[in-house]
Design a protein around this motif. Structure first.
Motif, PDB file in Angstrom:
ATOM      1  N   PHE A  36       0.840  -1.183   0.000  1.00 33.19           N
ATOM      2  CA  PHE A  36       0.000   0.000   0.000  1.00 33.19           C
ATOM      3  C   PHE A  36       0.880   1.240   0.000  1.00 33.19           C
ATOM      4  O   PHE A  36       2.057   1.180   0.334  1.00 33.19           O
ATOM      5  CB  PHE A  36      -0.884   0.035   1.253  1.00 33.19           C
ATOM      6  CG  PHE A  36      -1.998  -0.956   1.250  1.00 33.19           C
ATOM      7  CD1 PHE A  36      -1.750  -2.298   1.506  1.00 33.19           C
ATOM      8  CD2 PHE A  36      -3.301  -0.567   1.001  1.00 33.19           C
ATOM      9  CE1 PHE A  36      -2.782  -3.229   1.503  1.00 33.19           C
ATOM     10  CE2 PHE A  36      -4.339  -1.477   1.003  1.00 33.19           C
ATOM     11  CZ  PHE A  36      -4.073  -2.810   1.253  1.00 33.19           C
ATOM     12  N   ARG A  37       0.266   2.353  -0.361  1.00 30.82           N
ATOM     13  CA  ARG A  37       0.965   3.626  -0.224  1.00 30.82           C
ATOM     14  C   ARG A  37      -0.023   4.703   0.197  1.00 30.82           C
ATOM     15  O   ARG A  37      -1.211   4.610  -0.093  1.00 30.82           O
ATOM     16  CB  ARG A  37       1.665   4.025  -1.518  1.00 30.82           C
ATOM     17  CG  ARG A  37       0.740   4.340  -2.683  1.00 30.82           C
ATOM     18  CD  ARG A  37       1.567   4.608  -3.934  1.00 30.82           C
ATOM     19  NE  ARG A  37       0.713   4.913  -5.087  1.00 30.82           N
ATOM     20  CZ  ARG A  37       1.180   5.008  -6.341  1.00 30.82           C
ATOM     21  NH1 ARG A  37       2.478   4.849  -6.588  1.00 30.82           N
ATOM     22  NH2 ARG A  37       0.344   5.281  -7.326  1.00 30.82           N
ATOM     23  N   GLN A  38       0.530   5.692   0.880  1.00 30.88           N
ATOM     24  CA  GLN A  38      -0.280   6.834   1.289  1.00 30.88           C
ATOM     25  C   GLN A  38       0.503   8.103   1.052  1.00 30.88           C
ATOM     26  O   GLN A  38       1.558   8.314   1.664  1.00 30.88           O
ATOM     27  CB  GLN A  38      -0.695   6.731   2.755  1.00 30.88           C
ATOM     28  CG  GLN A  38      -1.673   7.816   3.163  1.00 30.88           C
ATOM     29  CD  GLN A  38      -2.345   7.515   4.488  1.00 30.88           C
ATOM     30  OE1 GLN A  38      -1.853   6.731   5.297  1.00 30.88           O
ATOM     31  NE2 GLN A  38      -3.499   8.141   4.718  1.00 30.88           N
ATOM     32  N   ALA A  39      -0.015   8.914   0.161  1.00 28.77           N
ATOM     33  CA  ALA A  39       0.597  10.203  -0.137  1.00 28.77           C
ATOM     34  C   ALA A  39       0.011  11.261   0.781  1.00 28.77           C
ATOM     35  O   ALA A  39      -1.094  11.098   1.315  1.00 28.77           O
ATOM     36  CB  ALA A  39       0.348  10.568  -1.599  1.00 28.77           C
ATOM     37  N   PRO A  40       0.722  12.354   0.996  1.00 28.18           N
ATOM     38  CA  PRO A  40       0.210  13.421   1.866  1.00 28.18           C
ATOM     39  C   PRO A  40      -1.167  13.906   1.436  1.00 28.18           C
ATOM     40  O   PRO A  40      -1.370  14.218   0.257  1.00 28.18           O
ATOM     41  CB  PRO A  40       1.261  14.515   1.719  1.00 28.18           C
ATOM     42  CG  PRO A  40       2.508  13.797   1.349  1.00 28.18           C
ATOM     43  CD  PRO A  40       2.059  12.653   0.485  1.00 28.18           C
ATOM     44  N   GLY A  41      -2.088  13.910   2.363  1.00 24.76           N
ATOM     45  CA  GLY A  41      -3.432  14.399   2.078  1.00 24.76           C
ATOM     46  C   GLY A  41      -4.313  13.454   1.312  1.00 24.76           C
ATOM     47  O   GLY A  41      -5.437  13.810   0.926  1.00 24.76           O
ATOM     48  N   VAL A  92       4.387   7.245   1.450  1.00 28.77           N
ATOM     49  CA  VAL A  92       4.899   6.244   2.385  1.00 28.77           C
ATOM     50  C   VAL A  92       4.325   4.903   1.950  1.00 28.77           C
ATOM     51  O   VAL A  92       3.106   4.779   1.761  1.00 28.77           O
ATOM     52  CB  VAL A  92       4.506   6.570   3.832  1.00 28.77           C
ATOM     53  CG1 VAL A  92       5.002   5.469   4.770  1.00 28.77           C
ATOM     54  CG2 VAL A  92       5.075   7.920   4.246  1.00 28.77           C
ATOM     55  N   TYR A  93       5.179   3.935   1.806  1.00 28.84           N
ATOM     56  CA  TYR A  93       4.779   2.614   1.345  1.00 28.84           C
ATOM     57  C   TYR A  93       4.772   1.636   2.521  1.00 28.84           C
ATOM     58  O   TYR A  93       5.710   1.617   3.331  1.00 28.84           O
ATOM     59  CB  TYR A  93       5.730   2.113   0.252  1.00 28.84           C
ATOM     60  CG  TYR A  93       5.491   2.776  -1.079  1.00 28.84           C
ATOM     61  CD1 TYR A  93       5.829   4.113  -1.277  1.00 28.84           C
ATOM     62  CD2 TYR A  93       4.909   2.084  -2.135  1.00 28.84           C
ATOM     63  CE1 TYR A  93       5.597   4.743  -2.499  1.00 28.84           C
ATOM     64  CE2 TYR A  93       4.671   2.690  -3.361  1.00 28.84           C
ATOM     65  CZ  TYR A  93       5.014   4.006  -3.536  1.00 28.84           C
ATOM     66  OH  TYR A  93       4.778   4.622  -4.751  1.00 28.84           O
ATOM     67  N   TYR A  94       3.719   0.829   2.568  1.00 28.08           N
ATOM     68  CA  TYR A  94       3.538  -0.138   3.643  1.00 28.08           C
ATOM     69  C   TYR A  94       3.290  -1.531   3.053  1.00 28.08           C
ATOM     70  O   TYR A  94       2.749  -1.660   1.951  1.00 28.08           O
ATOM     71  CB  TYR A  94       2.311   0.209   4.488  1.00 28.08           C
ATOM     72  CG  TYR A  94       2.301   1.568   5.120  1.00 28.08           C
ATOM     73  CD1 TYR A  94       1.830   2.686   4.429  1.00 28.08           C
ATOM     74  CD2 TYR A  94       2.753   1.741   6.425  1.00 28.08           C
ATOM     75  CE1 TYR A  94       1.819   3.940   5.017  1.00 28.08           C
ATOM     76  CE2 TYR A  94       2.733   2.995   7.030  1.00 28.08           C
ATOM     77  CZ  TYR A  94       2.270   4.077   6.317  1.00 28.08           C
ATOM     78  OH  TYR A  94       2.253   5.319   6.907  1.00 28.08           O
ATOM     79  N   CYS A  95       3.630  -2.530   3.827  1.00 24.05           N
ATOM     80  CA  CYS A  95       3.214  -3.889   3.478  1.00 24.05           C
ATOM     81  C   CYS A  95       2.229  -4.375   4.545  1.00 24.05           C
ATOM     82  O   CYS A  95       2.249  -3.896   5.685  1.00 24.05           O
ATOM     83  CB  CYS A  95       4.396  -4.832   3.356  1.00 24.05           C
ATOM     84  SG  CYS A  95       5.552  -4.847   4.743  1.00 24.05           S
ATOM     85  N   ALA A  96       1.382  -5.291   4.151  1.00 18.25           N
ATOM     86  CA  ALA A  96       0.344  -5.782   5.053  1.00 18.25           C
ATOM     87  C   ALA A  96      -0.083  -7.179   4.647  1.00 18.25           C
ATOM     88  O   ALA A  96       0.182  -7.623   3.521  1.00 18.25           O
ATOM     89  CB  ALA A  96      -0.862  -4.839   5.044  1.00 18.25           C
ATOM     90  N   VAL A  97      -0.778  -7.838   5.551  1.00 18.10           N
ATOM     91  CA  VAL A  97      -1.264  -9.195   5.340  1.00 18.10           C
ATOM     92  C   VAL A  97      -2.743  -9.157   4.975  1.00 18.10           C
ATOM     93  O   VAL A  97      -3.534  -8.452   5.610  1.00 18.10           O
ATOM     94  CB  VAL A  97      -1.069 -10.034   6.618  1.00 18.10           C
ATOM     95  CG1 VAL A  97      -1.718 -11.409   6.462  1.00 18.10           C
ATOM     96  CG2 VAL A  97       0.406 -10.182   6.943  1.00 18.10           C
ATOM     97  N   LEU A  98      -3.126  -9.920   3.977  1.00 17.00           N
ATOM     98  CA  LEU A  98      -4.542 -10.056   3.638  1.00 17.00           C
ATOM     99  C   LEU A  98      -5.188 -10.984   4.663  1.00 17.00           C
ATOM    100  O   LEU A  98      -4.796 -12.144   4.785  1.00 17.00           O
ATOM    101  CB  LEU A  98      -4.696 -10.636   2.238  1.00 17.00           C
ATOM    102  CG  LEU A  98      -6.136 -10.890   1.785  1.00 17.00           C
ATOM    103  CD1 LEU A  98      -6.872  -9.571   1.593  1.00 17.00           C
ATOM    104  CD2 LEU A  98      -6.163 -11.706   0.493  1.00 17.00           C
ATOM    105  N   VAL A  99      -6.194 -10.472   5.379  1.00 25.48           N
ATOM    106  CA  VAL A  99      -6.824 -11.288   6.415  1.00 25.48           C
ATOM    107  C   VAL A  99      -8.193 -11.805   6.006  1.00 25.48           C
ATOM    108  O   VAL A  99      -8.696 -12.764   6.598  1.00 25.48           O
ATOM    109  CB  VAL A  99      -6.922 -10.520   7.741  1.00 25.48           C
ATOM    110  CG1 VAL A  99      -5.535 -10.229   8.282  1.00 25.48           C
ATOM    111  CG2 VAL A  99      -7.703  -9.224   7.593  1.00 25.48           C
ATOM    112  N   SER A 100      -8.821 -11.174   5.017  1.00 24.97           N
ATOM    113  CA  SER A 100     -10.105 -11.680   4.517  1.00 24.97           C
ATOM    114  C   SER A 100     -10.384 -11.088   3.153  1.00 24.97           C
ATOM    115  O   SER A 100      -9.903 -10.000   2.829  1.00 24.97           O
ATOM    116  CB  SER A 100     -11.237 -11.327   5.488  1.00 24.97           C
ATOM    117  OG  SER A 100     -11.428  -9.932   5.569  1.00 24.97           O
ATOM    118  N   GLY A 101     -11.160 -11.816   2.340  1.00 26.08           N
ATOM    119  CA  GLY A 101     -11.553 -11.317   1.037  1.00 26.08           C
ATOM    120  C   GLY A 101     -10.503 -11.536  -0.025  1.00 26.08           C
ATOM    121  O   GLY A 101      -9.531 -12.275   0.157  1.00 26.08           O
TER     122      GLY A 101
END
Length: 121
Positions: A36-41, A92-101
């Protein structure tokens, strides 16, 4: 499971970076994963995803043909190769685990600390 993204930095437009996501705590190979990523705003968005064995991947339209995700279950690691970077990839880039779907629309959790990617024009 604990996740830690790394590999971000400052790069000029057109350049490349390789992000890594290190996992610990549980059997990494059991999980489908996402970047995932999240840019300012802006809201956080799913950039890429990969299934547990690496045979299936997903990319959001804006990064198709430029980004490639992969994983090495033996090393409990996932990667995001980013080529032809653009200023709009700054986030900002993040990694995460798929928990459902499903990988593209499911729910992700176990967010680790992200890594900042800055692309200058």
């Amino acid at each position: 499971v604990q996740l830690q993204a790394s590999g971000g930095g400052l790069v000029q437009a057109g350049g490349s970076l390789r992000l890594s996501c290190a996992a610990s705590g549980r059997t990494f190979s059991n999980y489908n994963m996402g970047w995932f990523r999240q840019a300012p705003g802006k809201e956080r968005e799913l950039v890429a995803a990969i299934n547990w064995n690496g045979f299936s991947t997903y990319y959001t339209d804006s990064v198709k043909g430029r980004f490639t995700t992969s994983r090495d279950n033996a090393k409990n690691a996932m990667y995001l190769q980013m080529n032809s970077l653009k200023p709009e990839d700054t986030a900002v880039y993040y990694c995460a685990v798929l928990v459902s779907g499903t990988t593209s629309q499911g729910r992700y959790d176990y967010w680790g600390q992200g890594t900042l990617v800055t692309v200058s024009s």
